[in-house]
Design a protein around this motif. Sequence first.
Motif, PDB file in Angstrom:
ATOM      1  N   LEU A 199       0.829  -1.216   0.000  1.00  0.00           N
ATOM      2  CA  LEU A 199       0.000   0.000   0.000  1.00  0.00           C
ATOM      3  C   LEU A 199       0.859   1.260   0.000  1.00  0.00           C
ATOM      4  N   GLU A 200       1.907   1.279   0.808  1.00  0.00           N
ATOM      5  CA  GLU A 200       2.760   2.466   0.890  1.00  0.00           C
ATOM      6  C   GLU A 200       3.413   2.749  -0.463  1.00  0.00           C
ATOM      7  N   THR A 201       3.976   1.707  -1.071  1.00  0.00           N
ATOM      8  CA  THR A 201       4.631   1.887  -2.372  1.00  0.00           C
ATOM      9  C   THR A 201       3.628   2.280  -3.436  1.00  0.00           C
ATOM     10  N   GLY A 202       2.472   1.629  -3.421  1.00  0.00           N
ATOM     11  CA  GLY A 202       1.449   1.955  -4.413  1.00  0.00           C
ATOM     12  C   GLY A 202       0.917   3.366  -4.275  1.00  0.00           C
ATOM     13  N   PHE A 203       0.675   3.802  -3.025  1.00  0.00           N
ATOM     14  CA  PHE A 203       0.175   5.164  -2.820  1.00  0.00           C
ATOM     15  C   PHE A 203       1.225   6.199  -3.214  1.00  0.00           C
ATOM     16  N   LEU A 204       2.492   5.939  -2.899  1.00  0.00           N
ATOM     17  CA  LEU A 204       3.557   6.867  -3.294  1.00  0.00           C
ATOM     18  C   LEU A 204       3.669   6.968  -4.801  1.00  0.00           C
ATOM     19  N   LEU A 258      -3.157  10.157   5.092  1.00  0.00           N
ATOM     20  CA  LEU A 258      -4.084   9.948   6.204  1.00  0.00           C
ATOM     21  C   LEU A 258      -5.519   9.836   5.700  1.00  0.00           C
ATOM     22  N   THR A 259      -5.906  10.719   4.779  1.00  0.00           N
ATOM     23  CA  THR A 259      -7.263  10.665   4.229  1.00  0.00           C
ATOM     24  C   THR A 259      -7.486   9.372   3.459  1.00  0.00           C
ATOM     25  N   PHE A 260      -6.485   8.953   2.703  1.00  0.00           N
ATOM     26  CA  PHE A 260      -6.577   7.709   1.939  1.00  0.00           C
ATOM     27  C   PHE A 260      -6.809   6.518   2.866  1.00  0.00           C
ATOM     28  N   LYS A 261      -6.060   6.446   3.943  1.00  0.00           N
ATOM     29  CA  LYS A 261      -6.216   5.326   4.867  1.00  0.00           C
ATOM     30  C   LYS A 261      -7.522   5.419   5.652  1.00  0.00           C
ATOM     31  N   LEU A 262      -7.998   6.649   5.921  1.00  0.00           N
ATOM     32  CA  LEU A 262      -9.270   6.804   6.623  1.00  0.00           C
ATOM     33  C   LEU A 262     -10.421   6.281   5.773  1.00  0.00           C
ATOM     34  N   PHE A 263     -10.458   6.667   4.494  1.00  0.00           N
ATOM     35  CA  PHE A 263     -11.504   6.169   3.601  1.00  0.00           C
ATOM     36  C   PHE A 263     -11.394   4.658   3.424  1.00  0.00           C
ATOM     37  N   LEU A 264     -10.172   4.155   3.373  1.00  0.00           N
ATOM     38  CA  LEU A 264      -9.986   2.720   3.226  1.00  0.00           C
ATOM     39  C   LEU A 264     -10.477   1.983   4.470  1.00  0.00           C
ATOM     40  N   ALA A 265     -10.259   2.561   5.652  1.00  0.00           N
ATOM     41  CA  ALA A 265     -10.746   1.944   6.889  1.00  0.00           C
ATOM     42  C   ALA A 265     -12.272   1.940   6.950  1.00  0.00           C
ATOM     43  N   ILE A 266     -12.903   3.022   6.470  1.00  0.00           N
ATOM     44  CA  ILE A 266     -14.375   3.067   6.432  1.00  0.00           C
ATOM     45  C   ILE A 266     -14.915   2.001   5.491  1.00  0.00           C
ATOM     46  N   LEU A 267     -14.280   1.868   4.317  1.00  0.00           N
ATOM     47  CA  LEU A 267     -14.691   0.826   3.382  1.00  0.00           C
ATOM     48  C   LEU A 267     -14.521  -0.559   4.001  1.00  0.00           C
ATOM     49  N   CYS A 268     -13.441  -0.758   4.723  1.00  0.00           N
ATOM     50  CA  CYS A 268     -13.198  -2.049   5.365  1.00  0.00           C
ATOM     51  C   CYS A 268     -14.242  -2.340   6.443  1.00  0.00           C
ATOM     52  N   SER A 269     -14.654  -1.325   7.181  1.00  0.00           N
ATOM     53  CA  SER A 269     -15.671  -1.535   8.215  1.00  0.00           C
ATOM     54  C   SER A 269     -17.012  -1.925   7.602  1.00  0.00           C
ATOM     55  N   LEU A 270     -17.350  -1.311   6.470  1.00  0.00           N
ATOM     56  CA  LEU A 270     -18.601  -1.672   5.787  1.00  0.00           C
ATOM     57  C   LEU A 270     -18.542  -3.101   5.277  1.00  0.00           C
TER      58      LEU A 270
END
Length: 464
Positions: free
Chosen positions: A212-217, A241-253
């Motif tokens: 994820l880190e390499t891909g986001f960079l 931070l925003t990218f991981k926050l949205f990803l965490a919300i998607l994961c919770s759903l």
Amino acid sequence: MSKNNWVSPGVIGVQLVVTMVMASIIQKIIPHYSLARWLLCSGSLRWYQHPTEEELRILAGKQQKGKGKKDRQVSDLGKKYNGHIENKPLTIPKDIDLHLETKSVTEIDTLALHYFPEYQWLVDFTVAATVVYLVTEAYYSWMKPSQEMNISIVWCLLVLAFAIKILFSLTTHYFKVDDGGERSVCVTFGFFFFVKAMAILIVTENYLEFGLETGFLNFSESAVQFFEKQGLESQGPVSKLTFKLFLAILCSLIGAFLTFPGLRLAQMHLDALSLTTEKVTQMSEATFDTVRLWIIILLCALRLAMMRSHLQAYLNLAQKCVNQMKKEVGRISTVELQKMVARVFYYLCIIALQYVAPLVMLLHMTLLLKTLGNYSWGIYPESTSDSPVENNSLGNSVNSESSSNDGKMKVSAIQLSMALASLKNIFTPLLFRGLLSFLTWWIAACLFSTSLFGLFYHQYLTVA
């Protein structure tokens, strides 16, 4: 016209023909030869029929012959007040000697099942999408085209969309019932998976290497370069931070949607249970990635092969509930008994959807990971480049076509190809490898977590 001047229409035409043929098969053939219907109606599944009221009266009458004088007086007193007593539902002893009759599931029986059309559509469309994917993969392996969009990606995305839609529809039903127990379970697991996702996303990739880190960079750098070419100044489309926050919300759903499928799978697995030497070898990173893809696909195939055993274990709940009722004291109305038995069969398709939908999501997320992540199916694959495909020939094609003025349609098509090529420079295989690897792992982790909790709950907490 030279071969390099116009490649895309012919290649897209081949994929379009495959798509049109499969659409015709879905419309004309699959309604008559449905895998979804065959899985339920091939004759191997048997459901328990509820007894009629007359049969229950006969059974109750046989047991009441041996009752004492006091019980008969109470019965005679009830007959006197027929305006109040006899209008009440017929009740029978819970310890009645009842044996349920079984019947093979037929196509006519499925007409009364909830969510059967949704179940049939999801399974059959998944089969069609998988066939399109396999044909497209074979075409790409033989012809090796490099300047067109892979249409099988669209099919996989549609499968994921249908699966998520159905899981969302099933989950919303838990929020509509009067009893808030299921609703509380969904909300609790949703928050649990949100915290779990945030904790996992915080952990460095030295321990959990998703890419994820390499891909986001890589995504941020490509997006900045794209904006600079357009004359715009940007520090990136979104912060980490925003990218991981949205990803965490998607994961919770996703975790909330997979809660009850996991719990149900655990119960069916336990009920189905009641009815190798590991060699460590060294392998390259590319080989490990390929083996991982194959393992997921083979496990999905194994789950599908075990589907009938798990569904039969679910149908056996009717007899299990009756056996449990016999151990209790008191009386139960005939209507409640019939509902208790019939309810199991009428919810068969909902259980089948909870079984199939997560499996479909995991399978096609893996197929997307293979295609968009630029992996190979070979156990010892050739070295693949993570960088996007060069489009020099496409640029030359644009210049030659524009100068020749063969037609506005061709120029528009080439401009669209140029736009798609620009997007490929932003959404690179590195990004898709990190994102889809994490989502694939997350779906499997959610199923494992909920199934493990379900095994513990049904094995130790519901023992009467």
